[in-house]
Design a protein around this motif. Structure first.
Motif, mmCIF file in Angstrom:
data_model
loop_
_atom_site.group_PDB
_atom_site.id
_atom_site.type_symbol
_atom_site.label_atom_id
_atom_site.label_comp_id
_atom_site.label_asym_id
_atom_site.label_seq_id
_atom_site.Cartn_x
_atom_site.Cartn_y
_atom_site.Cartn_z
ATOM 1 N N ARG A 139 4.978 23.953 13.340
ATOM 2 C CA ARG A 139 4.796 24.165 11.901
ATOM 3 C C ARG A 139 5.086 22.886 11.124
ATOM 4 O O ARG A 139 4.365 22.536 10.184
ATOM 5 C CB ARG A 139 5.700 25.297 11.420
ATOM 6 N N VAL A 140 6.143 22.191 11.493
ATOM 7 C CA VAL A 140 6.471 20.935 10.823
ATOM 8 C C VAL A 140 5.425 19.873 11.149
ATOM 9 O O VAL A 140 4.987 19.116 10.268
ATOM 10 C CB VAL A 140 7.883 20.457 11.229
ATOM 11 N N ALA A 141 5.006 19.820 12.410
ATOM 12 C CA ALA A 141 3.996 18.843 12.815
ATOM 13 C C ALA A 141 2.682 19.055 12.073
ATOM 14 O O ALA A 141 1.975 18.089 11.764
ATOM 15 C CB ALA A 141 3.767 18.934 14.332
ATOM 16 N N ALA A 142 2.355 20.313 11.763
ATOM 17 C CA ALA A 142 1.124 20.590 11.025
ATOM 18 C C ALA A 142 1.164 19.928 9.645
ATOM 19 O O ALA A 142 0.161 19.391 9.161
ATOM 20 C CB ALA A 142 0.930 22.101 10.885
ATOM 21 N N VAL A 143 2.335 19.948 9.007
ATOM 22 C CA VAL A 143 2.484 19.283 7.709
ATOM 23 C C VAL A 143 2.374 17.770 7.883
ATOM 24 O O VAL A 143 1.707 17.088 7.105
ATOM 25 C CB VAL A 143 3.832 19.653 7.061
ATOM 26 N N LEU A 144 3.021 17.247 8.917
ATOM 27 C CA LEU A 144 2.965 15.804 9.174
ATOM 28 C C LEU A 144 1.529 15.335 9.390
ATOM 29 O O LEU A 144 1.115 14.287 8.881
ATOM 30 C CB LEU A 144 3.824 15.454 10.390
ATOM 31 N N LYS A 145 0.771 16.104 10.143
ATOM 32 C CA LYS A 145 -0.624 15.736 10.404
ATOM 33 C C LYS A 145 -1.470 15.867 9.145
ATOM 34 O O LYS A 145 -2.305 15.008 8.852
ATOM 35 C CB LYS A 145 -1.190 16.633 11.512
ATOM 36 N N MET B 237 0.825 -1.189 0.000
ATOM 37 C CA MET B 237 0.000 0.000 0.000
ATOM 38 C C MET B 237 0.864 1.244 0.000
ATOM 39 O O MET B 237 2.012 1.214 0.432
ATOM 40 C CB MET B 237 -0.930 0.020 1.210
ATOM 41 N N ALA B 238 0.312 2.327 -0.516
ATOM 42 C CA ALA B 238 1.052 3.578 -0.604
ATOM 43 C C ALA B 238 1.185 4.214 0.778
ATOM 44 O O ALA B 238 0.232 4.246 1.561
ATOM 45 C CB ALA B 238 0.359 4.531 -1.561
ATOM 46 N N ARG B 239 2.358 4.690 1.062
ATOM 47 C CA ARG B 239 2.651 5.385 2.320
ATOM 48 C C ARG B 239 3.055 6.828 2.010
ATOM 49 O O ARG B 239 3.192 7.213 0.847
ATOM 50 C CB ARG B 239 3.797 4.683 3.055
ATOM 51 N N THR B 240 3.289 7.593 3.061
ATOM 52 C CA THR B 240 3.749 8.974 2.902
ATOM 53 C C THR B 240 5.011 9.192 3.714
ATOM 54 O O THR B 240 5.044 8.923 4.921
ATOM 55 C CB THR B 240 2.675 9.983 3.346
ATOM 56 N N ALA B 241 6.052 9.684 3.050
ATOM 57 C CA ALA B 241 7.327 9.971 3.699
ATOM 58 C C ALA B 241 7.624 11.457 3.568
ATOM 59 O O ALA B 241 7.547 12.019 2.467
ATOM 60 C CB ALA B 241 8.452 9.156 3.062
ATOM 61 N N VAL B 242 7.970 12.079 4.683
ATOM 62 C CA VAL B 242 8.319 13.498 4.699
ATOM 63 C C VAL B 242 9.807 13.622 5.003
ATOM 64 O O VAL B 242 10.302 13.052 5.981
ATOM 65 C CB VAL B 242 7.493 14.267 5.747
ATOM 66 N N PHE B 243 10.523 14.346 4.162
ATOM 67 C CA PHE B 243 11.959 14.561 4.321
ATOM 68 C C PHE B 243 12.178 16.019 4.726
ATOM 69 O O PHE B 243 11.801 16.928 3.988
ATOM 70 C CB PHE B 243 12.697 14.238 3.025
ATOM 71 N N PHE B 244 12.804 16.229 5.877
ATOM 72 C CA PHE B 244 13.009 17.561 6.424
ATOM 73 C C PHE B 244 14.488 17.927 6.272
ATOM 74 O O PHE B 244 15.359 17.252 6.820
ATOM 75 C CB PHE B 244 12.592 17.560 7.907
ATOM 76 N N HIS B 245 14.757 18.994 5.519
ATOM 77 C CA HIS B 245 16.125 19.426 5.269
ATOM 78 C C HIS B 245 16.310 20.899 5.622
ATOM 79 O O HIS B 245 15.335 21.644 5.745
ATOM 80 C CB HIS B 245 16.517 19.168 3.822
ATOM 81 N N ALA B 246 17.570 21.302 5.738
ATOM 82 C CA ALA B 246 17.894 22.665 6.161
ATOM 83 C C ALA B 246 17.966 23.637 4.995
ATOM 84 O O ALA B 246 17.487 24.770 5.079
ATOM 85 C CB ALA B 246 19.213 22.675 6.931
ATOM 86 N N HIS B 247 18.606 23.220 3.898
ATOM 87 C CA HIS B 247 18.850 24.107 2.764
ATOM 88 C C HIS B 247 18.581 23.380 1.449
ATOM 89 O O HIS B 247 18.671 22.148 1.393
ATOM 90 C CB HIS B 247 20.317 24.568 2.740
ATOM 91 N N ASP C 297 -0.740 13.042 7.034
ATOM 92 C CA ASP C 297 -0.873 11.757 7.721
ATOM 93 C C ASP C 297 0.384 10.922 7.485
ATOM 94 O O ASP C 297 0.331 9.761 7.062
ATOM 95 C CB ASP C 297 -2.113 11.014 7.239
ATOM 96 N N ALA C 298 1.512 11.540 7.758
ATOM 97 C CA ALA C 298 2.814 10.971 7.392
ATOM 98 C C ALA C 298 3.132 9.699 8.168
ATOM 99 O O ALA C 298 2.871 9.599 9.366
ATOM 100 C CB ALA C 298 3.916 12.002 7.631
ATOM 101 N N ASP C 299 3.710 8.740 7.478
ATOM 102 C CA ASP C 299 4.176 7.508 8.087
ATOM 103 C C ASP C 299 5.607 7.629 8.584
ATOM 104 O O ASP C 299 6.039 6.873 9.452
ATOM 105 C CB ASP C 299 4.132 6.361 7.069
ATOM 106 N N LEU C 300 6.354 8.561 8.004
ATOM 107 C CA LEU C 300 7.781 8.640 8.260
ATOM 108 C C LEU C 300 8.267 10.071 8.130
ATOM 109 O O LEU C 300 7.796 10.826 7.266
ATOM 110 C CB LEU C 300 8.520 7.741 7.258
ATOM 111 N N LEU C 301 9.206 10.434 8.988
ATOM 112 C CA LEU C 301 9.901 11.719 8.893
ATOM 113 C C LEU C 301 11.393 11.453 8.966
ATOM 114 O O LEU C 301 11.855 10.708 9.823
ATOM 115 C CB LEU C 301 9.497 12.658 10.036
ATOM 116 N N THR C 302 12.158 12.084 8.059
ATOM 117 C CA THR C 302 13.609 12.018 8.183
ATOM 118 C C THR C 302 14.138 13.370 8.635
ATOM 119 O O THR C 302 13.648 14.427 8.200
ATOM 120 C CB THR C 302 14.312 11.635 6.853
ATOM 121 N N ILE C 303 15.143 13.319 9.521
ATOM 122 C CA ILE C 303 15.844 14.517 9.984
ATOM 123 C C ILE C 303 17.342 14.225 9.829
ATOM 124 O O ILE C 303 17.725 13.416 9.012
ATOM 125 C CB ILE C 303 15.461 14.861 11.434
#
Length: 293
Positions: free
Chosen positions: A120-126, A1-11, A129-135
């Motif tokens: 602000r980042v959590a608002a995007v995650l919610k 099934m399709a998931r959602t991954a959010v990648f958080f970067h600085a620049h 409905d993100a399954d994953l966040l990378t930092i």
């Protein structure tokens, strides 16, 4: 099934260097990939002078890179680039005073309130409905203050949003150090380049939990790097991105064919090969039950 991954970067360009292969892989598998970037990188080294012109150029490059990787959504947080100051790193590779200086912008990311930025980042995650966040790892990779801030803000955001998987994008420090020490025997590095500084950068192999094979996507990763043309030149001497783009194809595939992550909940010695490994069938924090499969 399709998931959602959010990648958080600085620049802009950080996504190309550390996670581009994983992003391209997940997009090719049909998953939704979202990219959050804290700053426009307006204080990076480039032929263009610091300021609005460089910010505009790098933002355009970011969108070009995202399109190559198959990113579905780009979110720009709009903080100021704190600039690089890695003098005086502590034992974790972190300089608590990094970025301090009169030329730091008033809205520098390093000065952002962690709770506010995390909301602000959590608002995007919610919303996603993100399954994953990378930092990043606690050292922020090589100690850039904005990278360290991504680690701090991202940790809190994942907690606020109840995101099931939090991965720290990093590099396996062990082979990197070995290669640099070997090169040092045959090549005279410039005086400002201290191989010993890498003893505190990134993460040792013993803590890395995910080794993701992205060899099938190295052409896409190279194209993502190439999109950031402003970062391939400028400043004194050769730029890292410019050097990477000159590596021959076969060697590039070997060098950049693996991307590394750390998931702190897993025991030492864990060896995972996909970002969604161990994703529970029931998510915590969203109230939604995902079907197994």
């Amino acid at each position: 099934m399709a998931r959602t991954a959010v990648f958080f970067h600085a620049h802009p360009d950080d996504e190309a260097l550390l996670t581009a292969g994983t992003m391209a892989m997940l997009a090719a598998e049909g998953h939704r990939v979202v990219l959050i970037v804290a700053t426009a990188g307006e204080r990076g080294l480039a032929e263009l002078p610091h300021g609005e012109a460089l910010a505009e150029a790098r933002t355009g490059e970011l969108y070009a890179s995202a399109a190559v990787l198959g990113v579905a959504r780009v979110v720009l947080l709009g903080y100021g680039d704190s600039g690089l100051d890695t003098a005086g790193l502590d034992e974790r590779g972190v300089d608590e005073n990094a970025g301090v200086g009169d030329d730091r912008p008033p809205n520098a990311f390093i000065d952002a309130d962690i709770e506010e930025a995390a909301q602000r980042v959590a608002a995007v995650l919610k919303e996603e409905d993100a399954d994953l966040l990378t930092i990043y790892d606690p050292a922020g990779g090589y100690g850039h203050p904005d990278h360290v801030q991504v680690y701090r803000v991202g940790q809190r955001a994942a907690d606020l949003a109840g995101t099931p998987i939090l991965l720290e994008a990093t590099v396996n420090r062990d082979p990197l150090l070995k290669a640099l020490r070997l090169a040092q025997r045959f090549y005279r590095f410039p005086p400002e380049f201290d191989v010993r500084s890498f003893e505190r950068a990134y993460s040792p192999g013993e803590v890395i939990t995910h080794r993701v094979n992205v060899r099938r996507y190295t052409k896409v990763k190279r194209a993502s790097m190439a999109a950031h043309a402003s970062q391939a030149s400028g400043g004194d001497g050769a730029r890292t991105l410019g050097v990477m783009l000159k590596i021959p194809g076969a060697l590039y595939r070997l060098v950049f064919g693996t991307e590394w992550y750390v998931r702190r909940e897993l025991p030492p010695g864990s060896r995972r090969t996909h970002p969604f490994d161990d994703l529970p069938p029931e998510e915590t924090g969203t109230g939604r039950v995902r079907p197994r499969g």
